[in-house]
Design a protein around this motif. Structure first.
Motif, PDB file in Angstrom:
ATOM      1  N   TYR A 146       0.827  -1.200   0.000  1.00 53.60           N
ATOM      2  CA  TYR A 146       0.000   0.000   0.000  1.00 53.60           C
ATOM      3  C   TYR A 146       0.865   1.255   0.000  1.00 53.60           C
ATOM      4  CZ  TYR A 146      -3.492   3.381   1.694  1.00 53.60           C
ATOM      5  OH  TYR A 146      -4.324   4.472   1.853  1.00 53.60           O
ATOM      6  N   ALA A 147       1.907   1.257   0.809  1.00 53.57           N
ATOM      7  CA  ALA A 147       2.800   2.415   0.873  1.00 53.57           C
ATOM      8  C   ALA A 147       3.534   2.618  -0.448  1.00 53.57           C
ATOM      9  CB  ALA A 147       3.793   2.241   2.015  1.00 53.57           C
ATOM     10  N   PHE A 158      -1.709  -5.927  -6.232  1.00 54.12           N
ATOM     11  CA  PHE A 158      -3.124  -5.916  -5.855  1.00 54.12           C
ATOM     12  C   PHE A 158      -3.609  -4.504  -5.571  1.00 54.12           C
ATOM     13  CE2 PHE A 158      -2.530 -10.491  -4.859  1.00 54.12           C
ATOM     14  CZ  PHE A 158      -3.616 -10.973  -5.569  1.00 54.12           C
ATOM     15  N   CYS A 159      -2.793  -3.715  -4.912  1.00 53.59           N
ATOM     16  CA  CYS A 159      -3.193  -2.332  -4.634  1.00 53.59           C
ATOM     17  C   CYS A 159      -3.362  -1.550  -5.925  1.00 53.59           C
ATOM     18  CB  CYS A 159      -2.149  -1.657  -3.737  1.00 53.59           C
ATOM     19  SG  CYS A 159      -2.131  -2.257  -2.035  1.00 53.59           S
ATOM     20  N   ALA A 160      -2.482  -1.788  -6.902  1.00 52.42           N
ATOM     21  CA  ALA A 160      -2.617  -1.103  -8.184  1.00 52.42           C
ATOM     22  C   ALA A 160      -3.886  -1.521  -8.919  1.00 52.42           C
ATOM     23  CB  ALA A 160      -1.389  -1.390  -9.046  1.00 52.42           C
ATOM     24  N   GLY A 161      -4.336  -2.738  -8.716  1.00 56.19           N
ATOM     25  CA  GLY A 161      -5.522  -3.219  -9.408  1.00 56.19           C
ATOM     26  C   GLY A 161      -6.823  -2.962  -8.685  1.00 56.19           C
ATOM     27  N   TYR A 162      -6.779  -2.783  -7.361  1.00 58.55           N
ATOM     28  CA  TYR A 162      -8.003  -2.697  -6.573  1.00 58.55           C
ATOM     29  C   TYR A 162      -8.238  -1.323  -5.948  1.00 58.55           C
ATOM     30  CZ  TYR A 162      -9.078  -7.698  -6.609  1.00 58.55           C
ATOM     31  OH  TYR A 162      -9.420  -8.966  -6.998  1.00 58.55           O
ATOM     32  N   PRO A 197      -8.537   2.474  -6.575  1.00 55.92           N
ATOM     33  CA  PRO A 197      -8.574   3.696  -7.392  1.00 55.92           C
ATOM     34  C   PRO A 197      -8.127   4.901  -6.569  1.00 55.92           C
ATOM     35  CG  PRO A 197     -10.662   2.483  -7.462  1.00 55.92           C
ATOM     36  CD  PRO A 197      -9.859   1.912  -6.344  1.00 55.92           C
ATOM     37  N   GLY A 198      -7.323   5.747  -7.167  1.00 54.85           N
ATOM     38  CA  GLY A 198      -6.856   6.932  -6.464  1.00 54.85           C
ATOM     39  C   GLY A 198      -7.981   7.880  -6.088  1.00 54.85           C
ATOM     40  N   GLU A 199      -9.065   7.878  -6.876  1.00 53.02           N
ATOM     41  CA  GLU A 199     -10.177   8.782  -6.583  1.00 53.02           C
ATOM     42  C   GLU A 199     -10.846   8.440  -5.257  1.00 53.02           C
ATOM     43  OE1 GLU A 199      -9.807   7.007  -9.241  1.00 53.02           O
ATOM     44  OE2 GLU A 199      -9.424   8.414 -10.904  1.00 53.02           O
ATOM     45  N   VAL A 200     -10.918   7.138  -4.932  1.00 53.93           N
ATOM     46  CA  VAL A 200     -11.555   6.728  -3.681  1.00 53.93           C
ATOM     47  C   VAL A 200     -10.730   7.212  -2.487  1.00 53.93           C
ATOM     48  CG1 VAL A 200     -12.312   4.746  -2.316  1.00 53.93           C
ATOM     49  CG2 VAL A 200     -12.620   4.745  -4.797  1.00 53.93           C
ATOM     50  N   LEU A 201      -9.429   7.055  -2.565  1.00 52.13           N
ATOM     51  CA  LEU A 201      -8.571   7.505  -1.466  1.00 52.13           C
ATOM     52  C   LEU A 201      -8.615   9.020  -1.333  1.00 52.13           C
ATOM     53  CD1 LEU A 201      -5.462   5.210  -2.083  1.00 52.13           C
ATOM     54  CD2 LEU A 201      -7.383   4.824  -0.544  1.00 52.13           C
ATOM     55  N   GLU A 202      -8.640   9.713  -2.465  1.00 49.53           N
ATOM     56  CA  GLU A 202      -8.703  11.175  -2.405  1.00 49.53           C
ATOM     57  C   GLU A 202     -10.028  11.642  -1.819  1.00 49.53           C
ATOM     58  OE1 GLU A 202      -7.133  14.848  -2.594  1.00 49.53           O
ATOM     59  OE2 GLU A 202      -6.120  12.948  -3.065  1.00 49.53           O
ATOM     60  N   ALA A 203     -11.118  10.953  -2.142  1.00 52.42           N
ATOM     61  CA  ALA A 203     -12.415  11.316  -1.563  1.00 52.42           C
ATOM     62  C   ALA A 203     -12.410  11.116  -0.057  1.00 52.42           C
ATOM     63  CB  ALA A 203     -13.519  10.487  -2.211  1.00 52.42           C
ATOM     64  N   ARG A 249      -7.191   1.655   6.990  1.00 52.22           N
ATOM     65  CA  ARG A 249      -7.931   0.640   7.731  1.00 52.22           C
ATOM     66  C   ARG A 249      -9.349   0.474   7.209  1.00 52.22           C
ATOM     67  NH1 ARG A 249      -7.661   2.941  12.152  1.00 52.22           N
ATOM     68  NH2 ARG A 249      -9.771   3.779  12.306  1.00 52.22           N
ATOM     69  N   SER A 250     -10.017   1.563   6.903  1.00 51.53           N
ATOM     70  CA  SER A 250     -11.434   1.497   6.534  1.00 51.53           C
ATOM     71  C   SER A 250     -11.656   1.264   5.051  1.00 51.53           C
ATOM     72  CB  SER A 250     -12.144   2.793   6.955  1.00 51.53           C
ATOM     73  OG  SER A 250     -12.016   3.005   8.354  1.00 51.53           O
ATOM     74  N   ILE A 251     -10.732   1.713   4.204  1.00 50.31           N
ATOM     75  CA  ILE A 251     -10.952   1.620   2.758  1.00 50.31           C
ATOM     76  C   ILE A 251      -9.892   0.734   2.097  1.00 50.31           C
ATOM     77  CG2 ILE A 251     -11.046   2.931   0.607  1.00 50.31           C
ATOM     78  CD1 ILE A 251     -12.141   5.277   2.180  1.00 50.31           C
ATOM     79  N   GLY A 252      -8.625   1.096   2.306  1.00 53.25           N
ATOM     80  CA  GLY A 252      -7.565   0.386   1.600  1.00 53.25           C
ATOM     81  C   GLY A 252      -7.507  -1.091   1.931  1.00 53.25           C
TER      82      GLY A 252
END
Length: 299
Positions: free
Chosen positions: A115-116, A180-184, A186-192, A205-208
């Motif tokens: 993830y990092a 897996f992180c690259a495939g699952y 989306p940057g938009e979800v983390l930015e939101a 913890r809640s999304i990633g």
């Protein structure tokens, strides 16, 4: 009155007929035959183990066929539970602790690292990831002696931690987690999530972590299998048989079969029971595992 010459006929280019298609039955038969051979190659040793675990020492060494009158599975299980004051099931519990908790923590560490590497930008990121990939090329047997010397300096030799701590590191798991992180993720979800005021730890913890759960399960299964089948590291680190995993314990029994043939049924029956956690783990988690293997196949 002049006669007109008949028009000259031009020769038409002959178009070669398309080659006749081979019947699909032949290719289907070849594929099914190859799959059947692969299945037999995989299942025949397990079938032999199932039948051999129900034989006593004489039938096992003599190659006698298994019949209802020669069914000794209950006696073998009783001998397995009583030999050495039930030391086999202590080995079994040790393997569950090594593999269960080790694979769980290792999968968490790998997902955090992947993830990092995927989300954050920091100096030397790709070079550091290259070092991680370099660790994939180093076999575990080559690291056993350095880890033994390091554990000796720390006073951890012949302890639970000498086998447990090295199992928390898996460079290939970090690579899988980043894929897996690259495939699952989306940057938009983390930015939101950041716009809504969530901190980095809460976002992970809640999304990633929830979105890459198939990757977490995949890394867990690979590491669980690797730790459960690990043999060389416990052989180097441990001398107390109460700390042995089941693989090293069965090896110690098998080394005594020349002097004590009654250990043959114990080794075979113990090997059959040792397969059960691996089969159970793949059956229970196969839904997440299949989803994880298809990560990134469709963009």
């Amino acid at each position: 009155m002049t006669l007109l010459a008949p028009p000259r006929r031009t020769a038409r280019a002959t178009v070669p007929a398309p080659p006749a298609r081979r019947p699909r039955t032949l290719s289907r038969t070849a594929v099914n035959g190859a799959l059947l051979l692969a299945t037999a190659y995989t299942l025949l040793p397990l079938g032999w183990l199932l039948t051999a675990a129900a034989k006593n020492t004489g039938d096992l060494l003599g190659g006698a066929a298994l019949t209802p009158s020669r069914w000794h599975l209950g006696a073998n299980l009783h001998a397995l539970a009583t030999t050495g004051d039930g030391i086999y099931f202590r080995w079994y519990l040790n393997s569950l602790l090594y593999a269960g908790f080790g694979a769980l923590l290792c999968a968490l560490v790998c997902v955090c690292a992947g993830y990092a590497f995927h989300v954050y930008a920091f100096p030397g990121k790709e070079k550091l990831f290259g070092l991680v990939l370099l660790g994939v090329l180093v076999p575990g047997t080559a690291l056993a002696l350095p880890m033994y010397l390091l554990a000796s300096q720390l006073g951890l030799v012949n302890t639970f931690w000498s086998v447990f701590l090295p199992s928390l590191v898996n460079p290939f798991g970090v690579y899988l987690a980043r894929v897996f992180c690259a495939g699952y993720l989306p940057g938009e979800v983390l930015e939101a999530a950041r716009v809504d005021g969530a901190g980095e730890l809460r976002t992970f913890r809640s999304i990633g972590l929830r979105m890459v759960m198939p990757g977490f399960v995949t890394v867990f299964l690979f590491q669980f299998t690797a730790i459960w089948n690990n043999f060389f590291l416990p052989l180097v680190m441990l001398s107390d048989n109460r700390l042995f995993p089941v693989s090293l314990g069965l090896y110690a029994w098998n080394a005594q079969t020349h002097a004590f043939p009654e250990y043959y049924p114990l080794v075979v029956t113990g090997s059959l029971l040792a397969v059960v956690p691996l089969v159970a783990a793949f059956v229970v988690l196969q839904r997440h595992w299949k989803a994880g293997l298809t990560a990134g196949s469709v963009k």
